[in-house]
Design a protein around this motif. Sequence first.
Motif, mmCIF file in Angstrom:
data_model
loop_
_atom_site.group_PDB
_atom_site.id
_atom_site.type_symbol
_atom_site.label_atom_id
_atom_site.label_comp_id
_atom_site.label_asym_id
_atom_site.label_seq_id
_atom_site.Cartn_x
_atom_site.Cartn_y
_atom_site.Cartn_z
ATOM 1 N N GLU A 182 21.661 -5.474 73.903
ATOM 2 C CA GLU A 182 21.095 -4.306 74.581
ATOM 3 C C GLU A 182 20.276 -3.449 73.613
ATOM 4 O OE1 GLU A 182 24.178 -6.052 76.890
ATOM 5 O OE2 GLU A 182 24.254 -5.285 74.828
ATOM 6 N N VAL A 183 20.761 -3.300 72.389
ATOM 7 C CA VAL A 183 20.022 -2.534 71.384
ATOM 8 C C VAL A 183 18.698 -3.216 71.065
ATOM 9 C CG1 VAL A 183 20.022 -1.786 68.969
ATOM 10 C CG2 VAL A 183 22.056 -1.439 70.381
ATOM 11 N N VAL A 184 18.725 -4.528 70.907
ATOM 12 C CA VAL A 184 17.496 -5.272 70.631
ATOM 13 C C VAL A 184 16.537 -5.184 71.815
ATOM 14 C CG1 VAL A 184 16.566 -7.619 70.326
ATOM 15 C CG2 VAL A 184 18.458 -6.814 68.899
ATOM 16 N N ASN A 185 17.061 -5.249 73.034
ATOM 17 C CA ASN A 185 16.207 -5.099 74.218
ATOM 18 C C ASN A 185 15.409 -3.804 74.153
ATOM 19 O OD1 ASN A 185 17.271 -7.439 75.240
ATOM 20 N ND2 ASN A 185 18.615 -6.456 76.736
ATOM 21 N N ARG A 186 16.095 -2.709 73.804
ATOM 22 C CA ARG A 186 15.429 -1.401 73.749
ATOM 23 C C ARG A 186 14.391 -1.350 72.633
ATOM 24 N NH1 ARG A 186 20.787 0.423 74.832
ATOM 25 N NH2 ARG A 186 21.108 0.964 72.623
#
Length: 229
Positions: A182-186
Amino acid sequence: MNELSLSNRMQAILDNKQQIKHMEKGRYLFQESTPASDLYYIINGKVEVSKVVPDGRELTIRISSENDLVGETVLFSQNPKYMMNAKMLEDGTVAVISKEALEEKIASDSHLAVEMMTWLSAQNRKNQAKFRDMLLHGKKGAFYSTLIRLSNSYGTEAEDGKVINLPFTNQELANFCGTSREVVNRMLAQLRKNNVISIKKGRITILDFDYLKQEIDCENCPIEICTID
């Protein structure tokens, strides 16, 4: 001699064909915390070297490929256990090298000893640079430096930037940074919005290297140190 290559003298060690193993994608050469008696010299294929942290997240340390050695941390240690996992990312061939036999050769061959020390020193500098980015700049620094390192290892020049020619899922990218998908997605979404990168068919093109370098206070390490392999 390229300090990151062990091909010259290692070839002389690998003359016993019974040491050669063909490995399928997804198989482990070794797993963390298991007793260690062998090292593995990669003849072809790619191997992911990773570590699982206590909360279950996986941290990918490097991707090793042709003419590379994995399992080197067990050398000259008593009753060693592997500190990492080594998993095949694609079908490949490796040579199994006895830890004890290699130690004997290093002890009796000063040229091989110097080559091993040079290679291990280069690996240490690469790890220090990577951990510097993670510690000083957190998840963002780890991710931005990962993109730069991937481009140095697998990138080719394109009209609008540099294409990373291996497709990675967002989870795989997260594993390089010890963070969540999720952090990488953002972060990917923000970089695309700022026209720093573009993504097509799972392949990332870096459009603005200067932005990434400025964000992590890049020290312009030699290219052989700033890689993911």
